[in-house]
Design a protein around this motif. Structure first.
Motif, PDB file in Angstrom:
ATOM      1  N   GLY A   1       0.815  -1.215   0.000  1.00  9.69           N
ATOM      2  CA  GLY A   1       0.000   0.000   0.000  1.00  9.69           C
ATOM      3  C   GLY A   1       0.844   1.258   0.000  1.00  9.69           C
ATOM      4  O   GLY A   1       2.075   1.209   0.125  1.00  9.69           O
ATOM      5  N   PRO A   2       0.192   2.397  -0.130  1.00 11.76           N
ATOM      6  CA  PRO A   2       0.919   3.663  -0.128  1.00 11.76           C
ATOM      7  C   PRO A   2       1.633   3.894   1.200  1.00 11.76           C
ATOM      8  O   PRO A   2       1.173   3.445   2.242  1.00 11.76           O
ATOM      9  N   GLN A   3       2.734   4.576   1.113  1.00 13.09           N
ATOM     10  CA  GLN A   3       3.541   4.883   2.296  1.00 13.09           C
ATOM     11  C   GLN A   3       3.685   6.397   2.428  1.00 13.09           C
ATOM     12  O   GLN A   3       3.841   7.092   1.433  1.00 13.09           O
ATOM     13  N   LEU A   4       3.654   6.865   3.647  1.00  9.96           N
ATOM     14  CA  LEU A   4       3.883   8.279   3.900  1.00  9.96           C
ATOM     15  C   LEU A   4       5.370   8.495   4.117  1.00  9.96           C
ATOM     16  O   LEU A   4       5.969   7.923   5.023  1.00  9.96           O
ATOM     17  N   ARG A   5       5.967   9.276   3.266  1.00  9.09           N
ATOM     18  CA  ARG A   5       7.376   9.664   3.435  1.00  9.09           C
ATOM     19  C   ARG A   5       7.341  11.071   4.023  1.00  9.09           C
ATOM     20  O   ARG A   5       7.103  12.048   3.329  1.00  9.09           O
ATOM     21  N   ARG A   6       7.575  11.139   5.310  1.00  8.86           N
ATOM     22  CA  ARG A   6       7.445  12.423   6.012  1.00  8.86           C
ATOM     23  C   ARG A   6       8.599  13.373   5.746  1.00  8.86           C
ATOM     24  O   ARG A   6       8.411  14.576   5.728  1.00  8.86           O
ATOM     25  N   TYR A   7       9.803  12.813   5.541  1.00  6.60           N
ATOM     26  CA  TYR A   7      10.985  13.674   5.424  1.00  6.60           C
ATOM     27  C   TYR A   7      11.835  13.249   4.241  1.00  6.60           C
ATOM     28  O   TYR A   7      11.919  12.060   3.912  1.00  6.60           O
ATOM     29  N   ASP A   8      12.491  14.210   3.618  1.00  6.85           N
ATOM     30  CA  ASP A   8      13.440  13.870   2.557  1.00  6.85           C
ATOM     31  C   ASP A   8      14.790  13.500   3.179  1.00  6.85           C
ATOM     32  O   ASP A   8      14.923  13.467   4.414  1.00  6.85           O
ATOM     33  N   LYS A   9      15.769  13.237   2.354  1.00 13.78           N
ATOM     34  CA  LYS A   9      17.065  12.779   2.874  1.00 13.78           C
ATOM     35  C   LYS A   9      17.783  13.842   3.706  1.00 13.78           C
ATOM     36  O   LYS A   9      18.722  13.538   4.427  1.00 13.78           O
ATOM     37  N   TRP A  10      17.345  15.088   3.637  1.00 13.68           N
ATOM     38  CA  TRP A  10      17.964  16.167   4.407  1.00 13.68           C
ATOM     39  C   TRP A  10      17.185  16.482   5.671  1.00 13.68           C
ATOM     40  O   TRP A  10      17.512  17.422   6.391  1.00 13.68           O
TER      41      TRP A  10
ATOM     42  N   ALA B   1       5.966  15.276   3.623  1.00 10.04           N
ATOM     43  CA  ALA B   1       4.615  14.716   3.701  1.00 10.04           C
ATOM     44  C   ALA B   1       4.182  14.173   2.338  1.00 10.04           C
ATOM     45  O   ALA B   1       3.100  14.430   1.856  1.00 10.04           O
ATOM     46  N   GLU B   2       5.049  13.398   1.722  1.00 13.82           N
ATOM     47  CA  GLU B   2       4.804  12.845   0.393  1.00 13.82           C
ATOM     48  C   GLU B   2       4.221  11.437   0.514  1.00 13.82           C
ATOM     49  O   GLU B   2       4.709  10.618   1.283  1.00 13.82           O
ATOM     50  N   VAL B   3       3.174  11.172  -0.253  1.00  5.77           N
ATOM     51  CA  VAL B   3       2.619   9.827  -0.320  1.00  5.77           C
ATOM     52  C   VAL B   3       3.288   9.111  -1.483  1.00  5.77           C
ATOM     53  O   VAL B   3       3.259   9.582  -2.621  1.00  5.77           O
ATOM     54  N   VAL B   4       3.918   7.983  -1.193  1.00  5.15           N
ATOM     55  CA  VAL B   4       4.645   7.224  -2.199  1.00  5.15           C
ATOM     56  C   VAL B   4       3.856   5.956  -2.518  1.00  5.15           C
ATOM     57  O   VAL B   4       3.547   5.173  -1.620  1.00  5.15           O
ATOM     58  N   HIS B   5       3.549   5.796  -3.797  1.00  3.55           N
ATOM     59  CA  HIS B   5       2.795   4.630  -4.249  1.00  3.55           C
ATOM     60  C   HIS B   5       3.730   3.607  -4.877  1.00  3.55           C
ATOM     61  O   HIS B   5       4.730   3.970  -5.493  1.00  3.55           O
ATOM     62  N   HIS B   6       3.369   2.362  -4.750  1.00  2.00           N
ATOM     63  CA  HIS B   6       4.132   1.284  -5.370  1.00  2.00           C
ATOM     64  C   HIS B   6       4.075   1.448  -6.892  1.00  2.00           C
ATOM     65  O   HIS B   6       3.060   1.892  -7.435  1.00  2.00           O
TER      66      HIS B   6
END
Length: 188
Positions: free
Chosen positions: A66-75, A80-85
Protein backbone atom coordinates in the motif's frame (compact mmCIF):
# COMPACT_ATOMS: atom_id res chain seq x y z
CA UNK A 1 -26.63 -18.21 -19.60
CA UNK A 2 -24.45 -17.98 -16.52
CA UNK A 3 -20.90 -19.22 -16.75
CA UNK A 4 -19.57 -21.39 -13.99
CA UNK A 5 -16.80 -19.16 -12.69
CA UNK A 6 -15.59 -22.05 -10.54
CA UNK A 7 -14.14 -23.40 -13.79
CA UNK A 8 -11.55 -20.63 -13.56
CA UNK A 9 -9.29 -21.22 -10.62
CA UNK A 10 -7.34 -18.12 -11.53
CA UNK A 11 -8.73 -15.50 -13.92
CA UNK A 12 -5.54 -13.45 -13.94
CA UNK A 13 -3.99 -13.58 -17.37
CA UNK A 14 -7.31 -14.19 -19.12
CA UNK A 15 -9.48 -11.83 -21.19
CA UNK A 16 -12.16 -10.81 -18.69
CA UNK A 17 -14.55 -9.54 -21.36
CA UNK A 18 -14.33 -12.77 -23.33
CA UNK A 19 -15.09 -14.74 -20.16
CA UNK A 20 -18.23 -12.75 -19.39
CA UNK A 21 -21.15 -13.61 -21.71
CA UNK A 22 -23.50 -11.62 -19.49
CA UNK A 23 -21.59 -8.42 -20.16
CA UNK A 24 -21.75 -9.04 -23.90
CA UNK A 25 -25.48 -9.78 -23.69
CA UNK A 26 -26.03 -6.63 -21.66
CA UNK A 27 -24.21 -4.54 -24.27
CA UNK A 28 -26.26 -6.22 -27.02
CA UNK A 29 -29.51 -5.42 -25.20
CA UNK A 30 -28.65 -1.83 -24.27
CA UNK A 31 -26.97 -0.91 -27.56
CA UNK A 32 -29.28 -2.00 -30.37
CA UNK A 33 -27.68 0.54 -32.74
CA UNK A 34 -25.04 -1.34 -34.77
CA UNK A 35 -22.55 1.55 -34.79
CA UNK A 36 -22.80 2.14 -31.03
CA UNK A 37 -22.44 -1.59 -30.41
CA UNK A 38 -19.29 -1.65 -32.57
CA UNK A 39 -17.78 1.21 -30.53
CA UNK A 40 -18.61 -0.68 -27.36
CA UNK A 41 -17.15 -3.93 -28.65
CA UNK A 42 -13.84 -2.30 -29.56
CA UNK A 43 -13.46 -0.43 -26.28
CA UNK A 44 -14.71 -3.06 -23.87
CA UNK A 45 -12.96 -6.00 -25.52
CA UNK A 46 -9.68 -4.06 -25.37
CA UNK A 47 -10.35 -3.40 -21.67
CA UNK A 48 -11.13 -7.05 -20.97
CA UNK A 49 -7.66 -8.02 -22.15
CA UNK A 50 -5.98 -5.09 -20.42
CA UNK A 51 -7.63 -5.80 -17.08
CA UNK A 52 -7.12 -9.55 -17.07
CA UNK A 53 -3.62 -9.63 -18.50
CA UNK A 54 -1.98 -6.53 -17.00
CA UNK A 55 -4.02 -4.67 -14.38
CA UNK A 56 -5.14 -7.66 -12.27
CA UNK A 57 -1.66 -9.16 -11.80
CA UNK A 58 -0.27 -5.80 -10.76
CA UNK A 59 -3.27 -5.14 -8.49
CA UNK A 60 -2.36 -8.21 -6.47
CA UNK A 61 1.10 -6.73 -5.90
CA UNK A 62 -0.31 -3.27 -5.14
CA UNK A 63 -2.61 -4.75 -2.51
CA UNK A 64 0.41 -6.14 -0.68
CA UNK A 65 2.33 -2.85 -0.91
CA UNK A 66 0.00 0.00 0.00
CA UNK A 67 0.92 3.66 -0.13
CA UNK A 68 3.54 4.88 2.30
CA UNK A 69 3.88 8.28 3.90
CA UNK A 70 7.38 9.66 3.43
CA UNK A 71 7.45 12.42 6.01
CA UNK A 72 10.99 13.67 5.42
CA UNK A 73 13.44 13.87 2.56
CA UNK A 74 17.07 12.78 2.87
CA UNK A 75 17.96 16.17 4.41
CA UNK A 76 15.33 15.94 7.11
CA UNK A 77 13.02 18.48 5.51
CA UNK A 78 9.35 17.67 5.94
CA UNK A 79 7.79 16.57 2.65
CA UNK A 80 4.61 14.72 3.70
CA UNK A 81 4.80 12.85 0.39
CA UNK A 82 2.62 9.83 -0.32
CA UNK A 83 4.64 7.22 -2.20
CA UNK A 84 2.79 4.63 -4.25
CA UNK A 85 4.13 1.28 -5.37
CA UNK A 86 5.15 1.24 -9.07
CA UNK A 87 2.38 -1.26 -9.86
CA UNK A 88 -0.23 1.31 -8.79
CA UNK A 89 1.31 3.97 -11.01
CA UNK A 90 1.56 1.52 -13.94
CA UNK A 91 -2.08 0.49 -13.60
CA UNK A 92 -3.29 4.08 -13.59
CA UNK A 93 -1.07 4.87 -16.59
CA UNK A 94 -2.44 1.89 -18.52
CA UNK A 95 -6.02 3.00 -17.89
CA UNK A 96 -5.22 6.54 -19.00
CA UNK A 97 -3.43 5.29 -22.15
CA UNK A 98 -6.43 3.16 -23.01
CA UNK A 99 -8.95 5.96 -22.82
CA UNK A 100 -10.46 5.42 -19.41
CA UNK A 101 -10.41 9.16 -18.66
CA UNK A 102 -10.34 10.45 -22.23
CA UNK A 103 -13.89 11.76 -22.37
CA UNK A 104 -14.37 10.11 -25.76
CA UNK A 105 -17.80 10.37 -27.27
CA UNK A 106 -19.23 6.96 -26.48
CA UNK A 107 -22.39 5.55 -24.95
CA UNK A 108 -22.50 5.77 -21.15
CA UNK A 109 -22.88 1.99 -20.92
CA UNK A 110 -19.37 1.66 -22.38
CA UNK A 111 -17.93 3.63 -19.47
CA UNK A 112 -20.00 1.54 -17.06
CA UNK A 113 -18.69 -1.68 -18.64
CA UNK A 114 -15.11 -0.40 -18.36
CA UNK A 115 -15.74 0.41 -14.68
CA UNK A 116 -17.25 -3.03 -14.13
CA UNK A 117 -14.20 -4.79 -15.57
CA UNK A 118 -11.73 -2.54 -13.75
CA UNK A 119 -13.49 -2.92 -10.39
CA UNK A 120 -13.09 -6.67 -10.55
CA UNK A 121 -9.33 -6.22 -10.48
CA UNK A 122 -8.87 -3.12 -8.33
CA UNK A 123 -11.80 -1.09 -7.00
CA UNK A 124 -9.49 1.66 -5.76
CA UNK A 125 -8.65 2.58 -9.37
CA UNK A 126 -12.25 3.63 -9.92
CA UNK A 127 -12.05 6.08 -7.04
CA UNK A 128 -8.65 7.35 -8.14
CA UNK A 129 -9.54 7.87 -11.79
CA UNK A 130 -13.32 7.99 -11.68
CA UNK A 131 -13.30 11.48 -10.23
CA UNK A 132 -11.41 12.66 -13.31
CA UNK A 133 -14.42 12.20 -15.57
CA UNK A 134 -16.57 14.20 -13.18
CA UNK A 135 -13.98 16.95 -12.96
CA UNK A 136 -13.72 17.05 -16.78
CA UNK A 137 -17.49 17.34 -17.05
CA UNK A 138 -17.61 20.29 -14.62
CA UNK A 139 -14.69 22.03 -16.35
CA UNK A 140 -16.29 21.45 -19.74
CA UNK A 141 -19.55 23.01 -18.58
CA UNK A 142 -18.45 25.84 -16.32
CA UNK A 143 -14.78 26.79 -16.69
CA UNK A 144 -14.07 30.19 -18.23
CA UNK A 145 -13.26 30.02 -21.94
CA UNK A 146 -9.75 31.31 -21.24
CA UNK A 147 -8.76 28.17 -19.30
CA UNK A 148 -11.25 25.49 -20.35
CA UNK A 149 -9.29 23.91 -23.21
CA UNK A 150 -6.02 23.67 -21.28
CA UNK A 151 -7.55 22.08 -18.21
CA UNK A 152 -9.90 19.82 -20.14
CA UNK A 153 -7.02 18.71 -22.33
CA UNK A 154 -5.06 17.59 -19.27
CA UNK A 155 -8.03 15.85 -17.61
CA UNK A 156 -8.85 13.92 -20.79
CA UNK A 157 -5.31 13.24 -22.00
CA UNK A 158 -4.33 9.69 -22.93
CA UNK A 159 -0.69 10.50 -22.16
CA UNK A 160 0.10 9.60 -18.54
CA UNK A 161 3.01 12.07 -18.56
CA UNK A 162 0.71 15.05 -19.14
CA UNK A 163 -2.63 13.82 -17.77
CA UNK A 164 -4.12 15.34 -14.67
CA UNK A 165 -6.18 13.37 -12.20
CA UNK A 166 -9.37 14.79 -10.76
CA UNK A 167 -10.01 14.20 -7.09
CA UNK A 168 -12.08 14.96 -4.08
CA UNK A 169 -10.71 15.42 -0.62
CA UNK A 170 -12.94 15.33 2.41
CA UNK A 171 -12.38 15.84 6.06
CA UNK A 172 -15.28 14.26 7.85
CA UNK A 173 -15.37 14.79 11.59
CA UNK A 174 -18.66 13.02 12.26
CA UNK A 175 -18.85 10.32 9.62
CA UNK A 176 -15.36 9.34 8.61
CA UNK A 177 -15.91 7.36 5.43
CA UNK A 178 -19.69 7.58 5.96
CA UNK A 179 -20.13 10.91 4.18
CA UNK A 180 -23.90 10.74 4.60
CA UNK A 181 -23.50 10.92 8.38
CA UNK A 182 -21.81 14.32 8.20
CA UNK A 183 -23.59 17.47 9.24
CA UNK A 184 -23.06 20.89 7.72
CA UNK A 185 -23.96 24.44 8.57
CA UNK A 186 -24.35 27.18 6.01
CA UNK A 187 -23.01 30.58 7.01
CA UNK A 188 -23.13 33.92 5.28
Amino acid sequence: MLPDYADYEQAIGLDWYELDPNLRLTLDRLLPDVDERAVAEEAVSRFGKLIGERVAPRADVTDKHGPQLRRYDKWGQETAEVVHHPTWIENKADLVRNGYTSGQSRPAIVGAAMNYLTCQAETALICALGMTGGAADIVGRYAPDSVRAGILGRLTSTDPATAWEGGMFLTARQGGSDVGANTTTAAQ
